[in-house]
Design an enzyme around this catalytic site. Structure first.
Site, PDB file in Angstrom:
ATOM      1  N   HIS A 132       0.867  -1.192   0.000  1.00 25.66           N
ATOM      2  CA  HIS A 132       0.000   0.000   0.000  1.00 25.66           C
ATOM      3  C   HIS A 132       0.903   1.242   0.000  1.00 25.66           C
ATOM      4  O   HIS A 132       1.000   1.959   1.001  1.00 25.66           O
ATOM      5  CB  HIS A 132      -0.900  -0.044   1.237  1.00 25.66           C
ATOM      6  CG  HIS A 132      -2.054   0.897   1.195  1.00 25.66           C
ATOM      7  ND1 HIS A 132      -2.366   1.684   0.094  1.00 25.66           N
ATOM      8  CD2 HIS A 132      -2.995   1.212   2.145  1.00 25.66           C
ATOM      9  CE1 HIS A 132      -3.445   2.408   0.363  1.00 25.66           C
ATOM     10  NE2 HIS A 132      -3.843   2.147   1.589  1.00 25.66           N
ATOM     11  N   GLN A 135      -0.326   4.999   0.894  1.00 27.01           N
ATOM     12  CA  GLN A 135      -0.542   5.204   2.323  1.00 27.01           C
ATOM     13  C   GLN A 135       0.765   5.552   3.035  1.00 27.01           C
ATOM     14  O   GLN A 135       0.827   6.486   3.834  1.00 27.01           O
ATOM     15  CB  GLN A 135      -1.126   3.920   2.939  1.00 27.01           C
ATOM     16  CG  GLN A 135      -1.327   4.001   4.433  1.00 27.01           C
ATOM     17  CD  GLN A 135      -2.402   5.011   4.811  1.00 27.01           C
ATOM     18  OE1 GLN A 135      -3.495   4.968   4.282  1.00 27.01           O
ATOM     19  NE2 GLN A 135      -2.093   5.922   5.727  1.00 27.01           N
ATOM     20  N   ARG A 290      -3.458  12.004   2.902  1.00 26.92           N
ATOM     21  CA  ARG A 290      -3.679  11.185   1.707  1.00 26.92           C
ATOM     22  C   ARG A 290      -4.038  12.103   0.534  1.00 26.92           C
ATOM     23  O   ARG A 290      -3.562  11.915  -0.571  1.00 26.92           O
ATOM     24  CB  ARG A 290      -4.822  10.176   1.928  1.00 26.92           C
ATOM     25  CG  ARG A 290      -4.599   9.118   3.000  1.00 26.92           C
ATOM     26  CD  ARG A 290      -3.502   8.147   2.659  1.00 26.92           C
ATOM     27  NE  ARG A 290      -3.638   7.520   1.362  1.00 26.92           N
ATOM     28  CZ  ARG A 290      -4.394   6.445   1.083  1.00 26.92           C
ATOM     29  NH1 ARG A 290      -5.075   5.859   2.049  1.00 26.92           N
ATOM     30  NH2 ARG A 290      -4.449   5.942  -0.140  1.00 26.92           N
TER      31      ARG A 290
HETATM   32  N1  NVA Z   1      -4.194  -3.702   5.741  1.00 27.76           N
HETATM   33  C1  NVA Z   1      -5.454  -3.079   5.443  1.00 27.76           C
HETATM   34  C2  NVA Z   1      -5.236  -1.662   5.004  1.00 27.76           C
HETATM   35  C3  NVA Z   1      -6.511  -0.896   4.775  1.00 27.76           C
HETATM   36  C4  NVA Z   1      -6.282   0.463   4.231  1.00 27.76           C
HETATM   37  C5  NVA Z   1      -6.191  -3.871   4.387  1.00 27.76           C
HETATM   38  O1  NVA Z   1      -5.564  -4.299   3.413  1.00 27.76           O
HETATM   39  O2  NVA Z   1      -7.401  -4.064   4.524  1.00 27.76           O
HETATM   40  N1   CP Z   2      -6.179   3.834   4.547  1.00 25.01           N
HETATM   41  C1   CP Z   2      -6.902   3.526   3.460  1.00 25.01           C
HETATM   42  O1   CP Z   2      -6.394   3.141   2.400  1.00 25.01           O
HETATM   43  O2   CP Z   2      -8.234   3.717   3.636  1.00 25.01           O
HETATM   44  P1   CP Z   2      -9.407   3.256   2.651  1.00 25.01           P
HETATM   45  O3   CP Z   2      -9.459   1.760   2.691  1.00 25.01           O
HETATM   46  O4   CP Z   2     -10.633   3.907   3.224  1.00 25.01           O
HETATM   47  O5   CP Z   2      -9.098   3.756   1.277  1.00 25.01           O
END
Ligand code: NVA
Ligand code: CP
Length: 305
Positions: A132, A135, A290
């Site tokens: 990610h 983020q 973000r």
């Molecule tokens: N580790 C979490 C991050 C959400 C933004 C997921 O993948 O659901």
């Molecule tokens: N932190 C993040 O990516 O949040 P969302 O899942 O709401 O996009």
């Protein structure tokens, strides 16, 4: 022609380019006159969602619009790709004829790379099961707003070694900070990412005991114990219980330490309300940033950095 200005993962990008994204994002955040940054007028972003999102969706849409551009949002239920009726590569080729940049949030990381390999416009990783990166750039911006340059800081990741943790490892190498990773042995981040980090002499330390990992840390980061697409697993939760961030664990870090969580959070599972809603928490700044970092990423992908 295949495009190479993708934003797929932090480890694929130069430190100087990543630094530019952070600096332009900080600058734009302070800009009161949006007209100064209407650099993406006439450009369109397509966003593909195979998983839910609040922050990523809203922040990318607003970022694109505030930069003068437009967006198209496609979700799994209403695309041929999502229904398995069209290949990723055909979708990439078609979207490349309509839009200037594509963001995708999906499950398998190779859906992202397949899309990127077949797209003639830049592709952005809006989260996969593996990483990610958007983020973590927002988290770095947030750290620096509160505590100055992240170089040489001690950042401690506690809990599940998930996609966000993997991107933190990539970032430790590019931004040169010490990353302590505190997870149960069977829930560590991806072994291949850890191996590469060790090979590249990244300052990463695996410290199983969360008390030791938090000692004198500048920043504590955690995330949900069940990521999207993963079933809730009571055995896993049991193992992670000692890794819940509560005030007594938090008190082992520096008194100036900040707490981060990418959200959505499960209060009283991976973190106590007293911490996430307490004075050391910067989670709302992280969420706000973000928006600013997406602008830096979009400008980078479209050649404006
Ligand atoms: N580790 C979490 C991050 C959400 C933004 C997921 O993948 O659901
Ligand atoms: N932190 C993040 O990516 O949040 P969302 O899942 O709401 O996009």
């Amino acid at each position: 022609m295949v495009n190479t200005s993708h934003f797929l993962d932090i480890d694929h990008l130069d430190s100087s380019y990543l630094r530019k994204i952070i600096e332009v994002s900080k600058k734009i955040k302070k800009e009161v006159n949006f007209d100064a940054y209407r650099l993406l007028k006439g450009k369109t972003l397509a966003m593909l969602f195979d998983k839910p999102s609040t922050r990523t969706r809203v922040s990318f849409e607003l970022a694109m619009k505030q930069l003068g551009g437009d967006v198209v949002v496609l979700s799994q239920e209403n695309t041929h790709l999502g229904k398995g009726k069209e290949t990723v590569s055909d979708t990439a080729k078609v979207l490349s004829r309509y839009v200037d940049v594509i963001m995708i949030r999906t499950h398998a990381h190779n859906t992202l790379t397949d899309l990127a390999n077949n797209s003639s416009v830049p592709v952005i990783n809006g989260l996969t099961d593996k990483t990610h990166p958007c983020q973590v750039l927002s988290d770095i911006m947030t750290y620096e707003e509160h505590r100055g340059n992240i170089k040489n800081a001690v950042i401690t990741w506690v809990g599940d070694g998930n996609n966000v943790a993997n991107s933190w490892i990539h970032a430790a190498q590019k931004f040169n900070f010490e990353l302590r990773v505190s997870c149960p042995e069977n829930l560590l981040p991806e072994p291949e990412i850890i191996k590469k980090a060790h090979r590249e002499e990244t300052k990463i330390n695996l410290v199983k005991d969360p008390g030791l990992a938090l000692k004198d840390a500048d920043c504590i980061v955690t995330d949900t114990w069940s990521s999207m697409g993963e079933d809730e697993n009571s055995e896993k939760f049991k193992q992670l219980k000692p890794y819940r961030i509560d005030s007594s664990l938090m008190s082992l870090a520096k008194s100036t330490a900040i707490f981060m969580h990418c959200l959505p959070a499960n209060r009283n599972q991976e973190v106590d309300s007293s911490v996430i809603d307490g004075p050391q928490s910067v989670v709302w700044d992280e969420a706000e940033n973000r928006l600013h970092v997406q602008k830096g990423i979009l400008l980078g992908c479209l050649g404006h950095l």
